[in-house]
Design a protein around this motif. Sequence first.
Motif, mmCIF file in Angstrom:
data_model
loop_
_atom_site.group_PDB
_atom_site.id
_atom_site.type_symbol
_atom_site.label_atom_id
_atom_site.label_comp_id
_atom_site.label_asym_id
_atom_site.label_seq_id
_atom_site.Cartn_x
_atom_site.Cartn_y
_atom_site.Cartn_z
ATOM 1 N N THR A 1 13.621 -21.272 -33.428
ATOM 2 C CA THR A 1 12.969 -22.137 -34.423
ATOM 3 C C THR A 1 11.984 -21.326 -35.268
ATOM 4 N N SER B 1 16.294 -30.703 -30.128
ATOM 5 C CA SER B 1 16.836 -30.132 -28.894
ATOM 6 C C SER B 1 16.742 -31.115 -27.742
ATOM 7 N N ALA C 1 14.796 -25.329 -27.347
ATOM 8 C CA ALA C 1 14.142 -24.739 -28.513
ATOM 9 C C ALA C 1 13.127 -23.697 -28.065
#
Length: 356
Positions: free
Chosen positions: A152, A167, A180
């Motif tokens: 991310t 996620s 994530a």
Amino acid sequence: MKKKFSLLMAILMLAMLLAGCGGDKDSGSAPADTSAPADASAPADSGSSDGSGASAVAEDTNTVAVGAVVIARDDVPEDDIYAFTSAIFENIEAITEQHAKGGELDLDFASSVTSVPYHPGAAKYFAEKGKEVASVKDGAGSGDSKALTFGTGGESGTYYAFGGVLSNFVSNSTGVSVTAITSGGSKENIENLAAGDVQLGFVQSDVMSYAYNGERLFDAKVENFSVVAALYMEQVQIVTTNPDIKSVADLAGKSVSIGDRGSGVWFNAVDVLSAYDIDPDTGISPVYLGFADSTENLKDKKIDAAFVVAGAPTTSIVDLATSGPVYLVSLDEEHTNALLEVSPYYSAYTIPAGTY
């Protein structure tokens, strides 16, 4: 006579009562002045309005934006990307309850990318919804299923916050496990994805194009990924705590954070500054900081302004606005048009008043 006297006393008492209830014209009960600022060229002001430290942008901010896109390695199975995509776009309302960016999800925008082919799993879902993508990656989607890691961005940016929501939602509603993780943003996500360290990543649409074509940030083409979906627009936000900085031209000679050198933010800053004939190396005093460090340095008055490229509202700017007045600097129409002419991957965008 007694009746007349009683009536007179009642009238006098009523008059005294009404006088006591009247407001002084100069007291705090007078309505606040809501007239627009006299200087229409001033940056959008984020000033406290309720005494609580909360701030709100008082004017629209004109700027440019790029797309925030999720990409996947080509070897992620078609079924897994189909599940990821459908879980998101079939549950927009539930996702929006967890993060405001969910309200910007749109099938037309999601399927609109033309610079890089789509992953077959995403293309299959969009086709079921009557949305034909520009192209589909040949040979992608045939790998083995496994838990997916989603690159991310920094902890104070929109990528990380929204990526975490997506996620968790996919993991909890499908058989696909997605985790994530924080990262240095678009370029690092592409590099990590190419190396196999992550299977999904958030990227700016311009950086994605650079990678696929081997331009600017990338010395060679990176082609082992495909598009899942475009999710929302990321605005180029020029943030300052100095009310004297009213335009991009006023950044000349100032200390300005322009993102980590070589990052997507750095190139966005270079593009905007160049449109105003400001050399990013000599026309300003450049500082190379991420979102969180930029806002901390603004708060401490160590820098004059910072470029932040993320979906508005951005957590780091929201946090900064709680400590005092914050201003967003607009781009004027002439320079915006000049920028769009040489860099068509940007779009003109207005950040509405009240976003912060």
